[in-house]
Design a protein around this motif. Structure first.
Motif, PDB file in Angstrom:
ATOM      1  N   ALA A 219      63.743  17.206 -41.642  1.00 53.35           N
ATOM      2  CA  ALA A 219      62.789  17.778 -42.988  1.00 53.35           C
ATOM      3  C   ALA A 219      61.111  17.379 -42.567  1.00 53.35           C
ATOM      4  N   ARG A 220      61.208  16.948 -41.029  1.00 51.22           N
ATOM      5  CA  ARG A 220      59.787  16.803 -40.938  1.00 51.22           C
ATOM      6  C   ARG A 220      59.431  17.694 -40.123  1.00 51.22           C
ATOM      7  N   GLY A 221      59.825  18.418 -40.325  1.00 45.95           N
ATOM      8  CA  GLY A 221      59.294  20.358 -38.892  1.00 45.95           C
ATOM      9  C   GLY A 221      58.998  20.587 -40.740  1.00 45.95           C
ATOM     10  N   ARG A 222      59.335  21.137 -41.629  1.00 50.07           N
ATOM     11  CA  ARG A 222      59.364  21.446 -42.829  1.00 50.07           C
ATOM     12  C   ARG A 222      57.981  20.815 -43.857  1.00 50.07           C
ATOM     13  N   LEU A 223      58.071  19.900 -43.894  1.00 50.07           N
ATOM     14  CA  LEU A 223      56.595  19.050 -44.164  1.00 50.07           C
ATOM     15  C   LEU A 223      55.887  19.854 -43.418  1.00 50.07           C
ATOM     16  N   ASP A 224      55.865  19.553 -41.793  1.00 45.93           N
ATOM     17  CA  ASP A 224      54.985  19.725 -41.134  1.00 45.93           C
ATOM     18  C   ASP A 224      54.406  20.834 -41.300  1.00 45.93           C
ATOM     19  N   GLU A 225      55.665  22.029 -41.440  1.00 45.31           N
ATOM     20  CA  GLU A 225      55.007  23.316 -41.739  1.00 45.31           C
ATOM     21  C   GLU A 225      54.146  23.494 -43.031  1.00 45.31           C
ATOM     22  N   LEU A 226      54.424  23.046 -43.941  1.00 44.01           N
ATOM     23  CA  LEU A 226      53.778  22.505 -45.471  1.00 44.01           C
ATOM     24  C   LEU A 226      52.004  22.674 -44.791  1.00 44.01           C
ATOM     25  N   ALA A 227      52.131  21.377 -43.795  1.00 52.80           N
ATOM     26  CA  ALA A 227      51.191  20.829 -43.825  1.00 52.80           C
ATOM     27  C   ALA A 227      50.234  21.634 -42.809  1.00 52.80           C
ATOM     28  N   ALA A 228      50.689  22.531 -41.909  1.00 54.45           N
ATOM     29  CA  ALA A 228      49.897  23.629 -41.203  1.00 54.45           C
ATOM     30  C   ALA A 228      49.559  24.880 -42.275  1.00 54.45           C
ATOM     31  N   TYR A 229      50.470  25.259 -43.211  1.00 50.44           N
ATOM     32  CA  TYR A 229      49.823  27.076 -44.207  1.00 50.44           C
ATOM     33  C   TYR A 229      48.930  25.927 -45.238  1.00 50.44           C
ATOM     34  N   ALA A 230      49.045  24.670 -45.655  1.00 51.01           N
ATOM     35  CA  ALA A 230      47.156  24.284 -46.166  1.00 51.01           C
ATOM     36  C   ALA A 230      46.641  23.598 -45.587  1.00 51.01           C
ATOM     37  N   ALA A 231      46.066  24.129 -44.713  1.00 56.55           N
ATOM     38  CA  ALA A 231      45.314  24.002 -43.162  1.00 56.55           C
ATOM     39  C   ALA A 231      44.857  25.514 -42.965  1.00 56.55           C
ATOM     40  N   THR A 232      45.637  26.401 -42.965  1.00 52.12           N
ATOM     41  CA  THR A 232      45.384  27.585 -43.073  1.00 52.12           C
ATOM     42  C   THR A 232      45.068  28.297 -44.052  1.00 52.12           C
ATOM     43  N   LEU A 233      45.750  27.682 -45.784  1.00 49.02           N
ATOM     44  CA  LEU A 233      44.602  28.242 -45.936  1.00 49.02           C
ATOM     45  C   LEU A 233      43.120  27.735 -47.216  1.00 49.02           C
ATOM     46  N   ALA A 234      43.315  26.374 -46.390  1.00 48.50           N
ATOM     47  CA  ALA A 234      41.805  25.969 -47.235  1.00 48.50           C
ATOM     48  C   ALA A 234      40.481  26.440 -46.319  1.00 48.50           C
ATOM     49  N   ALA A 235      40.971  26.637 -44.900  1.00 50.06           N
ATOM     50  CA  ALA A 235      40.393  26.952 -43.542  1.00 50.06           C
ATOM     51  C   ALA A 235      39.606  28.394 -44.226  1.00 50.06           C
ATOM     52  N   ALA A 236      41.163  29.158 -43.976  1.00 51.28           N
ATOM     53  CA  ALA A 236      40.423  30.478 -45.130  1.00 51.28           C
ATOM     54  C   ALA A 236      39.667  30.464 -46.042  1.00 51.28           C
ATOM     55  N   ARG A 237      40.062  30.266 -47.419  1.00 47.74           N
ATOM     56  CA  ARG A 237      39.387  29.915 -48.470  1.00 47.74           C
ATOM     57  C   ARG A 237      37.537  29.302 -48.040  1.00 47.74           C
ATOM     58  N   ARG A 238      37.254  28.464 -46.956  1.00 44.79           N
ATOM     59  CA  ARG A 238      35.928  27.907 -46.250  1.00 44.79           C
ATOM     60  C   ARG A 238      35.587  29.078 -45.211  1.00 44.79           C
ATOM     61  N   ALA A 239      36.218  30.550 -45.052  1.00 38.78           N
ATOM     62  CA  ALA A 239      35.532  31.335 -43.991  1.00 38.78           C
ATOM     63  C   ALA A 239      35.040  32.506 -45.328  1.00 38.78           C
ATOM     64  N   ARG A 240      36.065  32.565 -46.103  1.00 38.02           N
ATOM     65  CA  ARG A 240      35.266  33.296 -47.322  1.00 38.02           C
ATOM     66  C   ARG A 240      34.353  32.822 -47.726  1.00 38.02           C
ATOM     67  N   ALA A 241      34.339  32.091 -48.457  1.00 35.84           N
ATOM     68  CA  ALA A 241      33.283  31.208 -49.346  1.00 35.84           C
ATOM     69  C   ALA A 241      31.498  30.976 -48.283  1.00 35.84           C
ATOM     70  N   GLY A 242      31.857  31.182 -47.225  1.00 36.93           N
ATOM     71  CA  GLY A 242      30.904  31.161 -46.106  1.00 36.93           C
ATOM     72  C   GLY A 242      30.278  32.509 -45.764  1.00 36.93           C
TER      73      GLY A 242
END
Length: 242
Positions: A219-242
């Motif tokens: 369960a922790r592994g899936r949550l860590d994947e979810l956190a990493a995925y959210a961080a990747t999306l947030a970074a991609a959004r910042r890159a598009r906005a910047g």
């Protein structure tokens, strides 16, 4: 009933009075349903105007710490704070702190996932069929191709609250649900155009499967994947906005 009537500075009198009364409530010197002194008595004891006392009482009422009642037996009384009210306070304060840039988004997201990770061993041990059913119902909702972004966000919040509730610890669940409810709408708003709903639903299903198997590590592994995925999306959004 006991309120410490400390000398006040001349700035923020209403805030100082509210703080003194709140401290008495938190420390148990003022009990649930106990009546506070009247406005006139409080004004005399603190050496301020009744208008300043009313300001303090309004602050306490806004925090759900007191309630007022009219009539001969009326006045201000210490409130019995429900878990829902306490959780709503967590949500409101968290959103304000993030919105005012007192806490950056990345730090808030890190805290939110750390809290949920802490509950997973308990959830794996204590989960019941009702908790698993609630999680799977949200996964099914998230896989509905007709679901809109707002409904997907609400389902996301409910899924993680079901995980928190499975831990069987009301204090922990209140903290986690408050953090998720505060963070998830903003997180979804920032990433919804880039998010793969199927990927999110699959990770949620993986968490539910792991908890059903009482496998906290998985369960922790899936949550860590979810956190990493959210961080990747947030970074991609910042890159598009910047």
């Amino acid at each position: 009933m006991s309120i410490e009537y400390q000398p006040l500075t001349r700035e923020g009198l209403g805030v100082q009075i509210a703080d003194a009364i709140r401290e008495a409530i938190v420390e148990g010197r003022l009990m649930v349903d106990e009546r506070l002194p009247g406005e006139t008595e409080l004004a005399e004891r603190f050496g301020v105007s009744r208008a300043t006392v009313r300001e303090a009482l309004k602050r306490l009422a806004a925090q759900n710490l007191i309630r007022t009642r009219r009539g001969p037996a009326g006045g201000a009384f210490v409130n019995r704070l429900s878990r829902d009210e306490a959780q709503e306070t967590i949500v409101t304060v968290s959103r304000l702190m993030i919105g005012m840039n007192e806490i950056d988004f990345e730090s808030a997201a890190e805290a939110r996932f750390a809290l949920e990770a802490a509950c997973l061993p308990l959830a794996a041990e204590r989960r019941e069929d009702a908790h698993l059913a609630a999680m799977r119902a949200e996964v099914a909702a998230q896989r509905d191709p007709e679901i809109d972004d707002e409904a997907f966000c609400a389902s996301d919040v409910r899924f993680h609250c079901a995980v928190a509730e499975a831990a069987g610890n009301p204090m922990l669940a209140m903290q986690i649900c408050g953090a998720v409810e505060a963070m998830q709408p903003l997180m979804n708003m920032l990433t919804y155009r880039l998010r793969d709903r199927k990927a999110v639903a699959a990770l949620h299903e993986g968490m539910a499967d792991a908890l059903e198997a009482r496998d906290a590590a998985a369960a922790r592994g899936r949550l860590d994947e979810l956190a990493a995925y959210a961080a990747t999306l947030a970074a991609a959004r910042r890159a598009r906005a910047g």
